[in-house]
Design a protein around this motif. Structure first.
Motif, PDB file in Angstrom:
ATOM      1  N   ILE A   1       0.846  -1.211   0.000  1.00  0.00           N
ATOM      2  CA  ILE A   1       0.000   0.000   0.000  1.00  0.00           C
ATOM      3  C   ILE A   1       0.872   1.248   0.000  1.00  0.00           C
ATOM      4  O   ILE A   1       0.558   2.251  -0.678  1.00  0.00           O
ATOM      5  N   PHE A   2       1.985   1.188   0.722  1.00  0.00           N
ATOM      6  CA  PHE A   2       2.895   2.343   0.767  1.00  0.00           C
ATOM      7  C   PHE A   2       3.445   2.637  -0.628  1.00  0.00           C
ATOM      8  O   PHE A   2       3.596   3.799  -1.021  1.00  0.00           O
ATOM      9  N   ASN A   3       3.758   1.587  -1.391  1.00  0.00           N
ATOM     10  CA  ASN A   3       4.254   1.789  -2.755  1.00  0.00           C
ATOM     11  C   ASN A   3       3.192   2.440  -3.643  1.00  0.00           C
ATOM     12  O   ASN A   3       3.504   3.297  -4.474  1.00  0.00           O
ATOM     13  N   ILE A   4       1.933   2.038  -3.460  1.00  0.00           N
ATOM     14  CA  ILE A   4       0.840   2.664  -4.219  1.00  0.00           C
ATOM     15  C   ILE A   4       0.712   4.132  -3.829  1.00  0.00           C
ATOM     16  O   ILE A   4       0.533   5.013  -4.682  1.00  0.00           O
TER      17      ILE A   4
ATOM     18  N   TYR B   1       1.059   7.472  -6.079  1.00  0.00           N
ATOM     19  CA  TYR B   1      -0.001   8.490  -6.084  1.00  0.00           C
ATOM     20  C   TYR B   1       0.602   9.888  -5.917  1.00  0.00           C
ATOM     21  O   TYR B   1       0.221  10.825  -6.630  1.00  0.00           O
ATOM     22  N   LYS B   2       1.530  10.019  -4.976  1.00  0.00           N
ATOM     23  CA  LYS B   2       2.155  11.334  -4.755  1.00  0.00           C
ATOM     24  C   LYS B   2       2.877  11.816  -6.007  1.00  0.00           C
ATOM     25  O   LYS B   2       2.765  12.988  -6.386  1.00  0.00           O
ATOM     26  N   ARG B   3       3.615  10.900  -6.632  1.00  0.00           N
ATOM     27  CA  ARG B   3       4.367  11.285  -7.830  1.00  0.00           C
ATOM     28  C   ARG B   3       3.427  11.709  -8.958  1.00  0.00           C
ATOM     29  O   ARG B   3       3.600  12.761  -9.576  1.00  0.00           O
ATOM     30  N   ARG B   4       2.419  10.895  -9.213  1.00  0.00           N
ATOM     31  CA  ARG B   4       1.512  11.184 -10.317  1.00  0.00           C
ATOM     32  C   ARG B   4       0.622  12.387 -10.021  1.00  0.00           C
ATOM     33  O   ARG B   4       0.225  13.114 -10.933  1.00  0.00           O
ATOM     34  N   SER B   5       0.312  12.616  -8.740  1.00  0.00           N
ATOM     35  CA  SER B   5      -0.469  13.806  -8.364  1.00  0.00           C
ATOM     36  C   SER B   5       0.296  15.074  -8.676  1.00  0.00           C
ATOM     37  O   SER B   5      -0.267  16.058  -9.165  1.00  0.00           O
ATOM     38  N   SER B   6       1.592  15.065  -8.400  1.00  0.00           N
ATOM     39  CA  SER B   6       2.426  16.234  -8.680  1.00  0.00           C
ATOM     40  C   SER B   6       2.459  16.531 -10.173  1.00  0.00           C
ATOM     41  O   SER B   6       2.309  17.684 -10.604  1.00  0.00           O
ATOM     42  N   VAL B   7       2.624  15.475 -10.984  1.00  0.00           N
ATOM     43  CA  VAL B   7       2.630  15.651 -12.446  1.00  0.00           C
ATOM     44  C   VAL B   7       1.279  16.170 -12.922  1.00  0.00           C
ATOM     45  O   VAL B   7       1.196  17.076 -13.766  1.00  0.00           O
ATOM     46  N   LYS B   8       0.212  15.614 -12.353  1.00  0.00           N
ATOM     47  CA  LYS B   8      -1.144  15.994 -12.766  1.00  0.00           C
ATOM     48  C   LYS B   8      -1.440  17.448 -12.415  1.00  0.00           C
ATOM     49  O   LYS B   8      -2.055  18.173 -13.192  1.00  0.00           O
TER      50      LYS B   8
ATOM     51  N   TRP C   1      -9.073   4.897  -9.906  1.00  0.00           N
ATOM     52  CA  TRP C   1      -8.039   3.949 -10.327  1.00  0.00           C
ATOM     53  C   TRP C   1      -7.185   3.521  -9.134  1.00  0.00           C
ATOM     54  O   TRP C   1      -6.897   2.333  -8.949  1.00  0.00           O
ATOM     55  N   PHE C   2      -6.794   4.494  -8.292  1.00  0.00           N
ATOM     56  CA  PHE C   2      -5.977   4.158  -7.118  1.00  0.00           C
ATOM     57  C   PHE C   2      -6.801   3.413  -6.063  1.00  0.00           C
ATOM     58  O   PHE C   2      -6.283   2.536  -5.363  1.00  0.00           O
ATOM     59  N   LYS C   3      -8.062   3.758  -5.952  1.00  0.00           N
ATOM     60  CA  LYS C   3      -8.926   3.049  -5.003  1.00  0.00           C
ATOM     61  C   LYS C   3      -9.029   1.568  -5.395  1.00  0.00           C
ATOM     62  O   LYS C   3      -8.991   0.676  -4.539  1.00  0.00           O
TER      63      LYS C   3
ATOM     64  N   VAL D   1      -5.833   9.291   2.063  1.00  0.00           N
ATOM     65  CA  VAL D   1      -6.616   8.386   2.904  1.00  0.00           C
ATOM     66  C   VAL D   1      -8.086   8.792   2.911  1.00  0.00           C
ATOM     67  O   VAL D   1      -8.980   7.939   2.933  1.00  0.00           O
ATOM     68  N   TRP D   2      -8.380  10.091   2.832  1.00  0.00           N
ATOM     69  CA  TRP D   2      -9.779  10.536   2.810  1.00  0.00           C
ATOM     70  C   TRP D   2     -10.436  10.208   1.473  1.00  0.00           C
ATOM     71  O   TRP D   2     -11.625   9.885   1.426  1.00  0.00           O
ATOM     72  N   GLU D   3      -9.683  10.295   0.394  1.00  0.00           N
ATOM     73  CA  GLU D   3     -10.234   9.950  -0.915  1.00  0.00           C
ATOM     74  C   GLU D   3     -10.532   8.458  -1.003  1.00  0.00           C
ATOM     75  O   GLU D   3     -11.557   8.046  -1.560  1.00  0.00           O
ATOM     76  N   ILE D   4      -9.634   7.628  -0.439  1.00  0.00           N
ATOM     77  CA  ILE D   4      -9.776   6.175  -0.559  1.00  0.00           C
ATOM     78  C   ILE D   4     -10.694   5.603   0.511  1.00  0.00           C
ATOM     79  O   ILE D   4     -11.521   4.722   0.233  1.00  0.00           O
ATOM     80  N   CYS D   5     -10.598   6.121   1.730  1.00  0.00           N
ATOM     81  CA  CYS D   5     -11.286   5.494   2.872  1.00  0.00           C
ATOM     82  C   CYS D   5     -12.168   6.459   3.659  1.00  0.00           C
ATOM     83  O   CYS D   5     -12.449   6.220   4.835  1.00  0.00           O
TER      84      CYS D   5
END
Length: 662
Positions: A542-545, A549-556, A580-582, A613-617
Motif C-alpha cells: 500500500i505504501f508503494n501505491i 499516487y504522490k508522484r503522479r499527483s504532482s505531475v497531474k 483507479w488508485f482506489k 486516505v480521505w479519498e480512498i477510505c
C-alpha cells in the motif's frame, strides 16, 4: 407539490396546483369549457389543464383525441423533469449582475456586505460550531439533516468535534473560506433570499378559460409569495439572470389578503405574478415554463430599486416549416454560437466605464443608452439559434481598434471616433480578475512588472510603487509620462462602479487573511482508526501505491495548471484518477478497515498527503467515528429562542441526533 415542469410531444411548460373544479362550482357556475380546437370539455374529466402556448404545434392536429392518439402510437410519455421544492431556502448569494446597476452610497455598500464579511470572519475564528455552520449552511433542521449530502470530511466533522484540530480538516475549511472571499470580491453577497419558479395568475387563467371578465386576484405591481408573506415582508425585489440594466429589476408588493391566500393555498413554493403589469417583460422577457426569480426583502435593495421603465424586446419567431435533417443540423450549429455571455460582459464593462463620467454628461447618457440596448442584443443571440438573422452589438462599443480614425475620415467622423474612444468598453472591470483566472494572471504580471520598473527608475527618490509615485509632489516629466502610460495600458477597468467598490472593500477587509492560522493544533489521529491488525507486507504494498499516487499527483497538478482546463473537465479527470488508485488499493487489501488503518498510519504519522486516505477510505473513517460516538451527529440549526452562538448575524444552536450507522 406547488407546481411541476411538464414534457410531452411538442409540449413544454409549468402547471401549478389550483382547484379549478372549485372555481367552476363557486365562480363560473359551469363545468364546461371550450378547448383550443373549439370542442366542449367537462373539467371533471381532467386531471391537468395545458394551455395553448404549452402545446407548440396544437394547430397541426385536428383535436385533442388526434394529438393524444399520435402520442400513444409514437410511445411518448407525459413526463416531469422538474418540480417546485418542498421548502424554499432562507439565504442566497447575489451575483454581480443583480447589483451592478444600483447607486449605493459607501455606507450602504458596507451595510450590504456586513453579513457576508461577518460570516467569513466568524469562520476564520476556528470555533468548531461556527466552522461547522460555514460548511453545512443555515438551512438544516432536525427533519432535513442528512449526512450523505456532504463530503466525507464534513460528515466526519459533524460526528467528531476534535477534528477541528486536524490540519487536513483545517485546510479544507481554509480552501472554502478562500473561495468564499473570492466570491465576495466578485459580488456574491449573502442576503435573505431564495429562488422561486414563477407563475401567472391561475385565477385570471380560469376566468379566461370560462369566458369571464379577467380581473385576477392580484393588481398591477402585486405578487403572491407565501414564503415572504409568512416572513412578514411587505415588498420584495425580484431578479432574473442574465440581466443587463436596472430596468430588468422589479420591486413588487406582496398581496396578503385572505382571499388570495385561500385560492393559492396549494402554491406555497412559487412566485405568482399578476396579469396586468410588465414585470415579466422587464425581466428580459421571462416566461412561465420553469423560469425562476431570485427574491429578497433586503432593505437596502428595496430602498434603492427604482422600477425603471420596462424595455420590451420582441422575441421574433422563425419561419414555420417541416424541418429536414439539414435544418436540424444547422439549428444545432447556430445554438453552439450563443454569445449571450459575451454580450452580458460587454454591458458590465460599459457600466464600469460609465462610473467614470458625471450623470447628465453626454458620455454618461450615451453609455446609458448602450447599456439598455444590451437587452436587445442578448435577445438577438437567442434568436440567432432559431435561424433568424439578428444584428450583433456594434464592435466600436467594445473594441478600441474600431474607434481609431482612418485617413479617409471626415472631421466629423474623426470627432465622433474620438468620443467613442472615450467611452469604449474595451477592458473588463477590475473585479472580474476574480471571475477569470487568465485576467488575474495578466493583472498580477502587469502590476509586478511596473513595480520593478518604478523601483529601477525612481528608487533614488524613495518611491517603490505607483501610489507613492502619484503622491510625489515634485514630479519630473519622466514621472508624468510613466504615470500616463501606466493608466493608458492598465489591463482592467478601474472606475468606481458598484462591484469594483465591493471588490476593493472585500480586499481591504481580508488583506491579512493568512493560511498559517489553519495549520492545525494537537490532534490524535488514532480516533479515526478501526483498531485492526495488519501485516507489514500489505503495508509495504500500500505504501508503494501511495508513493506512486504522490508522484503522479504532482505531475497531474502541473498539467492542470498549464492546460487551464474547464473546471468540470478537471473534476471528471480527478474522479477517474482517484477511482483507479482506489481499485488498486482494494486489490491489495480487500478488508476496508485494515486498508483504512494502514493508510491512516502512512498519511498521518508524517505530514504526508492526508487527502489520499480521505479519498480512498473517507466512508470507512466516518463509520469508525459513528461507532465510537454512539452514532451521534452534531449540526447547526437556526434558533431564535434558545440560541447558543451567533454566526453571520444569525442566532444558532448545535443540535444532536442519532442516525443510522449506514
Amino acid at each position: 407539490i406547488a407546481g411541476m415542469n411538464t414534457r410531452y410531444a411538442w409540449t413544454k411548460g409549468m402547471v401549478y396546483t389550483f382547484d379549478f373544479i372549485e372555481f367552476a362550482e363557486k365562480i363560473a357556475g359551469t363545468y364546461i369549457i371550450q378547448d383550443v380546437w373549439g370542442d366542449p370539455r367537462d373539467l371533471r374529466d381532467a386531471d391537468i389543464i395545458l394551455t395553448e402556448s404549452m402545446l407548440k404545434l396544437w394547430d397541426s392536429y385536428d383535436s385533442w383525441e388526434d394529438y393524444y392518439r399520435n402520442c400513444e402510437e409514437n410511445h411518448y410519455q407525459f413526463a416531469t423533469p422538474k418540480i417546485t421544492p418542498s421548502k424554499l431556502e432562507n439565504v442566497r448569494d447575489t451575483n454581480y449582475q443583480f447589483l451592478q446597476s444600483y447607486d449605493f452610497t459607501d455606507e450602504e455598500i458596507v451595510e450590504l456586505c456586513k453579513p457576508t464579511f461577518d460570516e467569513i470572519n466568524d469562520a476564520l475564528g476556528m470555533d468548531y460550531r461556527k466552522a461547522l455552520t460555514f460548511m453545512t449552511g443555515y438551512g438544516l433542521t432536525d427533519e432535513s439533516v442528512a449526512l450523505q449530502k456532504y463530503t466525507s470530511p464534513v460528515q466526519a466533522l459533524m460526528v467528531e468535534p476534535e477534528l477541528i484540530n486536524d490540519s487536513f480538516i483545517r485546510r479544507k475549511i481554509w480552501t472554502m473560506i478562500e473561495r468564499r472571499i473570492e466570491m465576495a470580491k466578485r459580488g456574491a453577497i449573502r442576503v435573505n433570499g431564495n429562488y422561486a419558479m414563477i407563475s401567472g395568475d391561475p385565477y385570471a387563467l380560469c376566468q379566461s378559460m370560462f369566458g369571464l371578465e379577467v380581473t385576477g386576484l392580484l393588481k398591477s405591481g402585486e405578487v403572491y409569495h407565501k414564503y415572504w408573506s409568512d416572513k412578514g415582508a411587505d415588498e420584495i425585489v425580484c431578479f432574473r439572470a442574465p440581466m443587463t440594466c436596472h430596468n430588468n429589476i422589479r420591486k413588487m408588493v406582496l398581496n396578503k389578503s385572505d382571499n388570495v391566500a385561500y385560492w393559492y393555498r396549494y402554491i406555497d413554493a412559487a412566485l405568482i405574478y399578476n396579469a396586468f403589469d410588465t414585470a415579466c417583460d422587464a425581466m428580459n422577457g421571462a416566461d412561465k415554463d420553469g423560469d425562476t426569480n431570485m427574491c429578497t426583502d433586503n432593505p437596502i435593495l428595496i430602498r434603492r430599486t427604482l422600477n425603471s421603465p420596462t424595455i420590451v424586446c420582441v422575441q421574433r419567431k422563425a419561419e414555420k416549416k417541416v424541418p429536414t435533417e439539414s435544418d436540424i443540423i444547422k439549428a444545432n450549429k447556430l445554438a453552439f454560437n450563443d454569445d449571450i455571455g459575451i454580450v452580458t460582459n460587454h454591458v458590465t464593462s460599459m457600466i464600469e466605464r460609465q462610473a467614470g463620467f458625471m450623470p447628465g454628461s453626454k458620455e454618461y447618457d450615451v453609455l446609458s443608452y448602450r447599456i439598455m440596448c444590451g437587452q436587445l442584443y442578448q435577445q438577438n443571440t437567442i434568436d440567432r439559434a432559431k435561424g433568424i438573422i439578428a444584428k450583433p452589438m456594434p464592435e466600436y462599443w467594445y473594441s478600441y481598434r474600431d474607434c481609431l480614425p482612418k485617413q479617409t475620415d471626415t472631421q466629423e467622423e474623426i470627432d465622433q471616433k474620438d468620443f467613442n474612444r472615450r467611452i469604449v468598453a474595451s477592458e473588463k472591470p477590475y473585479f472580474m480578475k476574480y471571475v477569470y483566472p487568465s485576467l488575474k494572471t495578466k493583472y498580477n504580471t502587469f502590476i509586478r512588472n511596473n513595480r520593478y520598473k518604478i523601483i529601477r527608475l525612481f528608487s533614488d527618490k524613495g518611491i517603490k510603487d505607483i501610489g507613492e509615485l502619484e503622491a510625489y509632489t515634485e514630479k519630473t516629466e519622466q514621472m508624468k509620462s510613466f504615470i500616463n502610460n501606466y493608466h493608458k495600458h492598465y489591463v482592467v477597468g478601474d472606475n468606481d462602479c458598484v462591484i469594483n467598490r465591493i471588490c476593493k472593500l472585500a480586499e481591504s477587509e481580508f488583506s491579512s487573511f493568512s493560511k498559517s492560522r489553519f495549520n492545525g493544533g494537537i490532534f490524535d489521529y488514532t480516533i479515526l482508526k478501526c483498531g485492526v491488525e495488519y501485516s507489514s507486507s500489505i503495508y509495504n504494498e500500500i505504501f508503494n501505491i501511495y508513493t506512486e499516487y504522490k508522484r503522479r499527483s504532482s505531475v497531474k497538478q502541473n498539467k492542470m495548471y498549464y492546460e487551464k482546463n474547464e473546471k468540470y473537465t478537471d473534476l471528471d479527470e480527478k474522479a477517474v484518477f482517484i477511482e483507479w488508485f482506489k481499485k488498486r488499493c482494494s486489490e491489495v487489501c480487500t478488508n476496508e478497515y485494515e486498508l483504512c488503518d494502514i493508510l491512516l498510519d502512512i498519511c498521518y504519522q508524517t505530514e504526508g498527503m492526508k487527502s489520499f486516505v480521505w479519498e480512498i477510505c473517507g466512508d470507512t473513517i466516518v463509520k469508525n467515528l459513528l461507532s465510537a460516538n454512539d452514532n451521534m451527529i452534531y449540526y447547526p440549526v437556526e434558533s431564535d429562542d434558545n440560541y447558543e452562538f451567533v454566526f453571520g448575524g444569525r442566532n444558532m444552536a448545535l443540535h444532536r441526533k442519532r442516525v443510522d450507522h449506514d
